[in-house]
Design a protein around this motif. Structure first.
Motif, mmCIF file in Angstrom:
data_model
loop_
_atom_site.group_PDB
_atom_site.id
_atom_site.type_symbol
_atom_site.label_atom_id
_atom_site.label_comp_id
_atom_site.label_asym_id
_atom_site.label_seq_id
_atom_site.Cartn_x
_atom_site.Cartn_y
_atom_site.Cartn_z
ATOM 1 N N LEU A 13 -4.449 -4.274 -1.063
ATOM 2 C CA LEU A 13 -5.610 -4.656 -0.259
ATOM 3 C C LEU A 13 -5.244 -4.791 1.211
ATOM 4 C CD1 LEU A 13 -8.518 -5.682 0.121
ATOM 5 C CD2 LEU A 13 -7.696 -7.965 -0.512
ATOM 6 N N LEU A 14 -4.154 -5.483 1.502
ATOM 7 C CA LEU A 14 -3.780 -5.701 2.900
ATOM 8 C C LEU A 14 -3.302 -4.415 3.563
ATOM 9 C CD1 LEU A 14 -1.973 -9.152 2.754
ATOM 10 C CD2 LEU A 14 -4.347 -8.641 3.278
ATOM 11 N N ARG A 15 -2.659 -3.547 2.786
ATOM 12 C CA ARG A 15 -2.214 -2.278 3.345
ATOM 13 C C ARG A 15 -3.414 -1.397 3.709
ATOM 14 N NH1 ARG A 15 1.288 -1.399 -0.147
ATOM 15 N NH2 ARG A 15 0.064 -0.179 -1.637
ATOM 16 N N ALA A 16 -4.363 -1.288 2.792
ATOM 17 C CA ALA A 16 -5.546 -0.467 3.064
ATOM 18 C C ALA A 16 -6.483 -1.131 4.067
ATOM 19 C CB ALA A 16 -6.303 -0.181 1.764
ATOM 20 N N GLY A 17 -6.434 -2.460 4.156
ATOM 21 C CA GLY A 17 -7.310 -3.181 5.081
ATOM 22 C C GLY A 17 -6.692 -3.458 6.432
ATOM 23 N N ALA A 18 -5.508 -2.890 6.694
ATOM 24 C CA ALA A 18 -4.828 -3.138 7.965
ATOM 25 C C ALA A 18 -5.696 -2.701 9.137
ATOM 26 C CB ALA A 18 -3.490 -2.394 8.003
ATOM 27 N N GLY A 19 -5.858 -3.582 10.098
ATOM 28 C CA GLY A 19 -6.594 -3.254 11.313
ATOM 29 C C GLY A 19 -8.073 -3.573 11.274
ATOM 30 N N ARG B 261 5.058 -9.424 7.417
ATOM 31 C CA ARG B 261 3.794 -10.137 7.274
ATOM 32 C C ARG B 261 2.581 -9.222 7.280
ATOM 33 N NH1 ARG B 261 4.616 -15.199 11.461
ATOM 34 N NH2 ARG B 261 6.839 -15.557 11.020
ATOM 35 N N HIS B 262 2.728 -8.026 7.802
ATOM 36 C CA HIS B 262 1.588 -7.109 7.905
ATOM 37 C C HIS B 262 2.066 -5.720 7.521
ATOM 38 C CE1 HIS B 262 -1.609 -4.668 9.646
ATOM 39 N NE2 HIS B 262 -2.346 -5.759 9.753
ATOM 40 N N PRO B 263 1.243 -4.968 6.769
ATOM 41 C CA PRO B 263 1.690 -3.633 6.342
ATOM 42 C C PRO B 263 1.987 -2.679 7.488
ATOM 43 C CG PRO B 263 -0.218 -4.356 5.076
ATOM 44 C CD PRO B 263 -0.045 -5.343 6.184
ATOM 45 N N ASP B 264 1.387 -2.911 8.671
ATOM 46 C CA ASP B 264 1.591 -1.993 9.784
ATOM 47 C C ASP B 264 2.730 -2.421 10.708
ATOM 48 O OD1 ASP B 264 0.720 0.399 11.236
ATOM 49 O OD2 ASP B 264 0.100 -0.989 12.825
ATOM 50 N N HIS B 265 3.384 -3.540 10.430
ATOM 51 C CA HIS B 265 4.521 -3.943 11.262
ATOM 52 C C HIS B 265 5.665 -2.956 11.078
ATOM 53 C CE1 HIS B 265 3.364 -8.482 11.784
ATOM 54 N NE2 HIS B 265 2.485 -7.636 12.297
ATOM 55 N N ARG B 266 6.205 -2.477 12.207
ATOM 56 C CA ARG B 266 7.334 -1.548 12.143
ATOM 57 C C ARG B 266 8.663 -2.298 12.148
ATOM 58 N NH1 ARG B 266 4.445 3.201 13.209
ATOM 59 N NH2 ARG B 266 2.313 2.584 12.683
#
Length: 464
Positions: free
Chosen positions: A207-213, A408-413
């Motif tokens: 959910l958090l990966r697809a809902g990023a942003g 903490r966030h799927p989009d963090h590099r």
């Protein structure tokens, strides 16, 4: 069950048939995929330079679905075989999208990455979607979609029976293809309010990966999380906790009589405090997202000009809606600018400003590009004051719902420790002529420090 995705020629998309590259499915080929409960077919009803349409047709066998490994249907036994699964969009379509369009969902396209990163004029159509027109609009409109949800009759031959709970859905908007696909991936099961498979522990990550942003700022994020996670209380609570780390408001738990001030609010407080001390007349929020901080910047006395920048036009439109730009007076509107701009490119419009904010932005940049962004912000733009906040990686062990080593966030590099952040800040300050002051954000843990770390940069020389 049918889904069509159409792209039209535009200033960004010279040839609409490039949609095939972005979806990684050739327009001249009919492709078939085995999926749970049936088969998925991908084909192109039209493909030309002006307009291109890709279709995903999902054929579901209700008997195969029941005999599979999915969750059992509730109700009487005949309902396992007589239902809307072959016809109405649901989690079955989401799972098929995840298999068929896996690379497109991730936003990758090696041959045309610039198009994968660009906002494109898109139209999405689904003949039958459950949930009703009101809910469909509440879910899709906040992300920038123009929603056309036509309620379908229960039986066209018997109008007296009235309307059904299904709509014929058409979405139009300008956004990244990956964002559009992820909106559908999350919201179709939400509208159906059921999943055909067992909801496992990794559903929160999905959910958090697809809902990023977009999910953290969505006004219906509580409903989305609850329905997507099949009303599993423990998973919904975990999602709420992790969403608290994003830049959106945190939904209060009605069972709590008291709760600590959420970290996102403490982060805003820390940034506003640093800027109030610096007394700038002009501020740019670099990577402003949907504008959560900008409203607070406009409230600071003495700031005559506030700029928000983003690489996504859809995010800027969301910020404009959040800030009610269309209802501002002329004087209020003159203080605010929302610009498309990237931290990775020099933008002469941003020079000569008093202050710049990078709030939870730096960790979203690929590590190899951080030096170029640092040079752009401190060497080219050169504001008098720069405020940077970023997660403290050492504090992650205090989040019980966060897996060991996860971010903490799927989009963090990446996520910096305190010493790593201090080293980067010191090097940037020395190279470009800034002093650096570090401040904690949130309660300070004696062992692992604060959840968020802030660096306040002050220029030591006057730009020539």
């Amino acid at each position: 069950m049918l889904l069509t995705i159409s792209a039209s020629r535009s200033d960004v998309l010279d040839d609409a048939s490039d949609l095939g590259f972005l979806l990684h499915k050739h327009p001249d080929r009919l492709q078939k995929f085995d999926v749970h409960g049936g088969q998925a077919h991908v084909f192109y009803p039209e493909s030309g330079p002006e307009r291109c349409t890709a279709a995903l047709l999902l054929e579901i066998d209700p008997i195969a679905l029941v005999r599979g490994k999915g969750r059992h249907f509730d109700g009487f036994s005949l309902a396992q075989y007589v239902n809307d699964r072959p016809y109405a969009a649901s989690s079955l379509l989401s799972v098929a999208m995840g298999k068929v369009f896996r690379t497109a969902l991730s936003g990758r396209c090696e041959s045309k990455q610039e198009l994968a990163d660009a906002d494109l004029p898109l139209t999405i159509a689904i003949p039958a979607v459950p949930g009703g027109s009101d809910l469909v609009t509440r879910l899709f409109a906040p992300m920038g979609w123009t929603v056309d949800a036509e309620t379908l009759p229960l039986d066209p031959e018997v109008p007296d029976w009235g309307d059904s709970s299904y709509v014929r859905l058409r979405l139009t908007g300008t956004m990244r293809l990956a964002a559009a696909l992820n909106h559908l991936y999350v919201l179709l099961p939400v509208l159906d309010d059921a999943k055909h498979y067992w909801v496992s522990d990794d559903e929160v990550d999905k959910l958090l990966r697809a809902g990023a942003g977009w999910l953290a700022e969505h006004p219906e994020r509580e409903l989305i999380s609850r329905r997507y996670l099949a009303h599993q209380r423990s998973m919904t609570d975990e999602a709420r906790t992790r969403l608290a780390e994003l830049d959106g408001e945190v939904v209060a738990d009605v069972e709590e009589t008291e709760r600590p001030r959420p970290l996102v609010a403490l982060r805003h407080d820390a940034v506003i405090s640093a800027l109030t001390e610096a007394r700038p007349a002009s501020v740019v929020d670099l990577g402003c997202g949907p504008g959560a901080l900008i409203g607070k910047l406009l409230d600071i006395q003495g700031i005559d000009r506030v700029i928000g920048t983003e690489v996504s036009d859809a995010a800027l439109r969301q910020a404009a809606r959040r800030l009610h730009v269309d209802a501002m007076t002329e004087r209020q509107a003159d203080r605010l600018s929302l610009w498309l701009s990237s931290l990775q490119y020099q933008d002469a419009r941003l020079t000569g400003l008093d202050a710049a904010v990078l709030m939870e932005v730096i960790e979203h940049i690929d590590p190899e590009r951080v030096p170029a962004v640092t040079a752009n912000v401190f060497g080219f733009t050169r504001p008098r004051t720069v405020v940077v906040t970023t997660p403290n990686a050492e504090h992650n062990v205090r989040y019980e719902a966060l897996a060991a080593g996860a971010m903490r966030h799927p989009d963090h590099r990446f996520e910096w420790t305190r010493s790593e952040f201090a080293s980067w800040a010191a090097a940037a300050g020395e190279a470009y002529g800034y002093t650096v002051e570090h401040r904690p954000v949130g309660p300070v843990d004696d062992e692992v420090g604060p959840a968020t770390q802030l660096a306040l940069f002050t220029r030591t020389e006057v730009a020539s």
